[in-house]
Motif scaffolding. Structure first.
Motif, PDB file in Angstrom:
ATOM      1  N   ALA A  30     -25.120  42.523  40.839  1.00  0.00           N
ATOM      2  CA  ALA A  30     -24.431  42.205  39.754  1.00  0.00           C
ATOM      3  C   ALA A  30     -24.269  40.602  39.638  1.00  0.00           C
ATOM      4  O   ALA A  30     -24.343  39.966  38.744  1.00  0.00           O
ATOM      5  CB  ALA A  30     -22.903  42.657  39.631  1.00  0.00           C
ATOM      6  N   GLU A  69     -24.417  46.928  45.168  1.00  0.00           N
ATOM      7  CA  GLU A  69     -24.170  47.010  43.773  1.00  0.00           C
ATOM      8  C   GLU A  69     -23.582  45.838  43.150  1.00  0.00           C
ATOM      9  O   GLU A  69     -24.046  45.006  42.173  1.00  0.00           O
ATOM     10  CB  GLU A  69     -23.569  48.279  43.007  1.00  0.00           C
ATOM     11  CG  GLU A  69     -24.360  49.399  43.141  1.00  0.00           C
ATOM     12  CD  GLU A  69     -23.631  50.787  42.812  1.00  0.00           C
ATOM     13  OE1 GLU A  69     -22.303  50.807  42.386  1.00  0.00           O
ATOM     14  OE2 GLU A  69     -24.232  51.732  42.775  1.00  0.00           O
ATOM     15  N   GLY A 109     -29.964  40.303  31.965  1.00  0.00           N
ATOM     16  CA  GLY A 109     -29.172  40.816  33.235  1.00  0.00           C
ATOM     17  C   GLY A 109     -30.122  41.116  34.250  1.00  0.00           C
ATOM     18  O   GLY A 109     -31.450  41.216  34.209  1.00  0.00           O
TER      19      GLY A 109
END
Length: 266
Positions: A145, A141, A257
Motif C-alpha cells: 500500500a 500488504e 496505485g
C-alpha cells in the motif's frame, strides 16, 4: 535518455510495456505457487513440490530463476517450520500434518523476472501458526500500500513494520521481524539494488517514481529476530527454533496505485 534508471536517487523504474512483460513472468510464478500448494499434502516430499513448480514454469515457456542461481539446486525454496528462507527441496524432507511451509518461487520469461512467496499449513496447523502467516501477509500488504510516487524507500520499510505491530495488537502477541533479510529491486535480474529492509524510520533512501518495481517480502517468527545458516550454506533457520513465515509479491508503482505483478489464479 534513461538517466533515471541508473540514478541512485530513484528506485529503478520500467515502462508500461516492460511492466506488462514482468506481469507475464509473475503470472507464471503465481500459477506455479498455486500448483505447489495443491500438491502439498502429508507424505509428499519437498523435492516433489519442486518438480511440480518446475513443470508449470517450463510448460509456460519460462525458466526457473532459482535453479542454478549461485549454485542453488532447486526451482523453489521450500522452508518448513523453523526454516525462514532458502530451504533446499529434498526427497528426504516429507511433509507432515501440522507443518508450516513457506514456498518462494521465481521465473524468467522473455528476460524478465517474477518473484513471489507465501506460507501455508499442511493439514491441521496450530492457531499460532495460522496467525503468524496472517501477520506476515498483512505486513506485506501494508508495504504494498505504501508503493506510491514520491515515497522514499524506507517509507515502505516503515509501513511493513507498522503492519507487523498492528498484527501484534490484533493477535495479542509479539512477532520477530527477521534481522538482515528483506526485499529488493527486480527486473532483468532477480536481485537488484536497492535492498528493502522490513523495518526502520521513514523518509530515507531513493524516491519511488512511476514504474519503480520492488519485491516486498516480510519474514516474521513466533520468537527471535535472529537466524543462523545451516551447513548447506543456504537454509536460514530461526536461532531459537520457533516457526517462521514468509510472504512476497513483486510490485510496481503506477499512476493508478500499486500494481502486483505476481498475481495468483483464484
Amino acid at each position: 535518455m534513461v538517466f533515471g534508471r541508473k540514478s541512485k536517487k530513484v528506485v529503478p523504474f520500467r515502462t508500461a510495456g516492460e511492466l506488462d512483460a514482468m506481469a507475464a513472468a509473475g503470472a507464471v510464478v503465481g500459477r506455479a505457487l498455486v500448483a505447489v500448494r495443491e500438491a502439498a499434502k502429508p507424505g509428499v516430499s519437498t523435492l516433489e513440490l519442486d518438480a511440480v513448480a518446475e513443470q508449470v514454469i517450463r510448460e509456460a515457456g519460462a525458466v526457473p530463476s532459482f535453479k542454478g542461481y549461485h549454485g542453488f539446486p532447486g526451482s523453489i525454496c521450500s522452508s518448513v517450520n523453523d526454516r525462514v528462507v532458502h530451504g533446499i527441496p529434498t526427497a528426504e524432507e516429507i511433509l507432515a500434518d501440522g507443518d508450516l511451509v513457506s514456498i518462494d518461487c521465481g521465473a524468467i520469461l522473455d528476460g524478465w523476472h517474477g518473484d513471489s512467496a507465501w506460507t501455508f499449513g499442511i493439514g491441521a496447523v496450530s492457531a499460532a501458526d495460522e496467525l503468524l502467516s496472517e501477520a506476515t501477509r498483512l505486513s506485506m500488504e501494508a508495504g504494498i500500500a505504501a508503493m506510491l510516487p514520491e515515497h522514499r524507500l524506507t517509507d515502505i520499510s516503515h509501513a511493513i513494520e507498522l503492519g507487523t505491530r498492528a498484527a501484534e495488537v490484533a493477535h495479542g502477541r509479539e512477532y520477530g521481524i527477521v534481522d538482515g533479510y528483506g526485499g529488493h529491486g527486480i527486473g532483468r535480474e532477480m536481485h537488484l539494488d536497492p535492498f528493502l529492509p522490513n523495518e526502520g524510520e521513514p523518509g530515507r533512501g531513493p524516491r519511488l517514481v512511476i514504474g519503480s518495481v520492488l519485491a516486498i517480502e516480510p519474514m516474521l517468527t513466533l520468537g527471535t529476530t535472529e537466524t543462523t545458516v545451516l551447513g548447506d550454506d543456504w537454509t536460514v533457520v530461526t536461532a531459537d527454533g520457533t516457526r517462521a513465515a514468509h510472504w512476497e509479491h513483486t510490485v510496481a508503482v503506477t499512476e493508478d496505485g500499486p500494481r502486483i505483478l505476481t498475481l495468483r489464479p483464484e
